[in-house]
Design an enzyme around this catalytic site. Structure first.
Site, PDB file in Angstrom:
ATOM      1  N   HIS A 122     -15.812   7.672  15.004  1.00 30.80           N
ATOM      2  CA  HIS A 122     -15.641   8.422  13.752  1.00 30.80           C
ATOM      3  C   HIS A 122     -16.690   9.533  13.731  1.00 30.80           C
ATOM      4  O   HIS A 122     -17.765   9.402  14.316  1.00 30.80           O
ATOM      5  CB  HIS A 122     -15.854   7.448  12.585  1.00 30.80           C
ATOM      6  CG  HIS A 122     -15.557   8.000  11.228  1.00 30.80           C
ATOM      7  ND1 HIS A 122     -16.412   8.862  10.575  1.00 30.80           N
ATOM      8  CD2 HIS A 122     -14.521   7.788  10.387  1.00 30.80           C
ATOM      9  CE1 HIS A 122     -15.908   9.155   9.380  1.00 30.80           C
ATOM     10  NE2 HIS A 122     -14.759   8.520   9.249  1.00 30.80           N
ATOM     11  N   ASP A 199     -21.713   0.870  14.531  1.00 32.90           N
ATOM     12  CA  ASP A 199     -20.999   1.284  13.327  1.00 32.90           C
ATOM     13  C   ASP A 199     -19.993   0.179  13.015  1.00 32.90           C
ATOM     14  O   ASP A 199     -18.967   0.053  13.667  1.00 32.90           O
ATOM     15  CB  ASP A 199     -20.292   2.622  13.589  1.00 32.90           C
ATOM     16  CG  ASP A 199     -19.377   3.046  12.449  1.00 32.90           C
ATOM     17  OD1 ASP A 199     -19.267   2.299  11.449  1.00 32.90           O
ATOM     18  OD2 ASP A 199     -18.743   4.112  12.574  1.00 32.90           O
ATOM     19  N   GLN A 202     -15.623  -0.554   9.993  1.00 31.78           N
ATOM     20  CA  GLN A 202     -14.251  -1.051  10.055  1.00 31.78           C
ATOM     21  C   GLN A 202     -14.179  -2.518  10.478  1.00 31.78           C
ATOM     22  O   GLN A 202     -13.080  -3.079  10.567  1.00 31.78           O
ATOM     23  CB  GLN A 202     -13.427  -0.196  11.024  1.00 31.78           C
ATOM     24  CG  GLN A 202     -13.258   1.242  10.593  1.00 31.78           C
ATOM     25  CD  GLN A 202     -12.505   1.386   9.283  1.00 31.78           C
ATOM     26  OE1 GLN A 202     -11.743   0.511   8.897  1.00 31.78           O
ATOM     27  NE2 GLN A 202     -12.725   2.495   8.598  1.00 31.78           N
ATOM     28  N   LYS A 225     -15.551  -0.342   1.686  1.00 31.25           N
ATOM     29  CA  LYS A 225     -14.497  -0.781   2.613  1.00 31.25           C
ATOM     30  C   LYS A 225     -14.348  -2.310   2.619  1.00 31.25           C
ATOM     31  O   LYS A 225     -13.518  -2.841   3.359  1.00 31.25           O
ATOM     32  CB  LYS A 225     -14.786  -0.273   4.024  1.00 31.25           C
ATOM     33  CG  LYS A 225     -14.747   1.249   4.154  1.00 31.25           C
ATOM     34  CD  LYS A 225     -14.993   1.687   5.576  1.00 31.25           C
ATOM     35  CE  LYS A 225     -15.166   3.192   5.689  1.00 31.25           C
ATOM     36  NZ  LYS A 225     -13.949   3.959   5.401  1.00 31.25           N
ATOM     37  N   CYS A 364     -10.880  11.790  10.733  1.00 32.12           N
ATOM     38  CA  CYS A 364     -12.305  12.043  11.009  1.00 32.12           C
ATOM     39  C   CYS A 364     -12.651  11.623  12.433  1.00 32.12           C
ATOM     40  O   CYS A 364     -13.710  11.042  12.686  1.00 32.12           O
ATOM     41  CB  CYS A 364     -13.198  11.320  10.002  1.00 32.12           C
ATOM     42  SG  CYS A 364     -13.035  11.925   8.319  1.00 32.12           S
TER      43      CYS A 364
END
Length: 407
Positions: A122, A199, A202, A225, A364
């Site tokens: 991302h 990261d 997600q 999220k 993105c």
């Protein structure tokens, strides 16, 4: 609570968004998830009953606010297997990653001058490192994604060298849904003395995450999220590393002493939390975690695996559809796709007429779109545990109708 289609339908009653938007089929959970009433109420109750600044007052209201804030930090740390002082509250994953990109230089050995990323990052886990590379005159290197939409581990082994200062990579791709083998990756990076940054934006809502078991140096995620409020994020860092880093923001709350000519910093995590924090957001995030734990993450994982299997099966019914997903057991419930000859934005707009919300565009992740040769971007349907088989049926049946319109 073992989830099934009927139980999930009942769970939707916890989410006011569906009551206020009757017929809504919400399939943009990778962008932001919806919030249960329990989270909304927790934020409202804090604001109504306990609102005061933390770390600045000795009166009882301020002490209650501080207790709630630090209580939220404890909930987060327990959720990911960290120590409480290793949890820094930020605005979001993006701010967490930017913080690292401006502070890690001080602990990088002088013989290392490369930053390693993957093609599936991302922008939030690409642009900060790109800019750090420019500032520090480091080389920026990317690990390739294979044709099956998984990371090329052979390419990784070739590009991870003794010169690799930082390897920042996504746990789960926001475009492909691919779950990367974080344990194997971390072990490879450790063998080269490389700082690892994950990261997990997600991953955190779909998979159990234990930072000690993974062995990473840093990990970042966002509250919005995972059923929580906007404006609250988390940066985990190993204690011994956080203590070595210089702070990123300066001001009140992150100092020990201040003179006219010099300042000393507070201990971690306060050292990285300058100014007034999103206290209500932290409280809401803690409540979101409590809600997830009440349902059971293992139950969520199992149900979402059923959803992924079903949506892949149904999407394959559509002639000529291009699916960007590695398949069952390799992905969270997120599927990107294109319909030949129809722009993704047109698909999303026509689905919106049926109250079906998906994402369309470059997600993105422009470099990944270039690698995938998806010039106009893709459509993305991303699911949460409150989605049902009927939501998937509505999506696929509508896509078939759209395809017929363009024939």
């Amino acid at each position: 609570m073992e989830l099934n289609n009927n139980i999930v339908k009942a769970l939707k009653a916890d989410f006011p968004i569906f009551r206020h938007n009757l017929g809504l089929v919400y399939l943009d959970n990778a962008a932001t998830s919806q919030r249960p009433k329990q989270v909304i109420d927790a934020v409202a109750n804090f604001t109504e009953r306990d609102n005061a600044n933390v770390g600045r007052g000795v009166y009882s209201l301020a002490e209650r606010s501080m207790k709630k804030y630090e209580g939220a930090r404890k909930v987060v740390s327990n959720f990911i297997g960290a120590n409480q002082e290793e949890i820094i509250f930020t605005k979001n994953t993006t701010e967490s990653l930017n913080l690292l990109s401006y502070t890690l230089q001080s602990i990088i050995p002088k013989n290392k001058n490369e930053i390693l990323l993957t093609e599936m990052e991302h922008h939030s886990n690409l642009v900060p490192w790109q800019q750090m590379a420019k500032r520090e005159r480091f080389n920026l290197i990317f690990v390739k994604v294979k044709a099956d939409f998984t990371i090329d581990m052979n390419d990784l082994k070739n590009k991870l060298t003794d010169k690799t200062a930082v390897f920042a990579f996504t746990y789960v791709s926001n475009v492909l849904g691919t779950i990367n083998p974080v344990g194997e990756i971390i072990n490879l990076a450790k063998s080269k003395g490389t700082i690892t940054v994950i990261d997990a934006a997600q991953a955190i809502q779909h998979l159990p995450v234990d930072v000690k078991e993974i062995g990473c140096d840093f990990l970042a995620f966002s509250g919005h999220k995972m059923l929580g409020p906007n404006g609250i994020g988390v940066l985990y860092g190993r204690k011994e590393l956080l203590e070595k880093l210089e702070p990123f923001n300066f001001g009140g709350g992150m100092i020990e002493t201040v003179g006219f000519d010099s300042t000393t910093w507070a201990k971690i995590p306060e050292k990285f939390e300058a100014g007034t924090q999103n206290i209500a957001g932290a409280v809401g995030l803690a409540e979101a975690i409590s809600y997830i734990k009440k349902i059971g993450l293992e139950n969520i994982v199992r149900w979402e695996a059923y959803l992924l299997k079903y949506v892949l099966k149904r999407l394959r019914e559509i002639p000529d559809i291009k699916i960007y997903n590695p398949g069952e057991n390799k992905s969270v419930p997120l599927v990107s796709f294109t319909l030949p000859g129809i722009h993704p934005h047109d698909v999303a707009s026509l689905l919106d007429e049926k109250k079906i919300a998906i994402r369309a565009g470059h997600m993105c992740a422009m470099p990944l779109m270039s690698s995938l040769k998806a010039k106009g971007g893709v459509c993305r349907a991303s699911f949460s545990f409150y989605n049902t088989f009927e939501d998937i049926d509505a999506l696929v049946d509508s896509l078939k109708e759209i395809q017929e319109k363009f024939r």
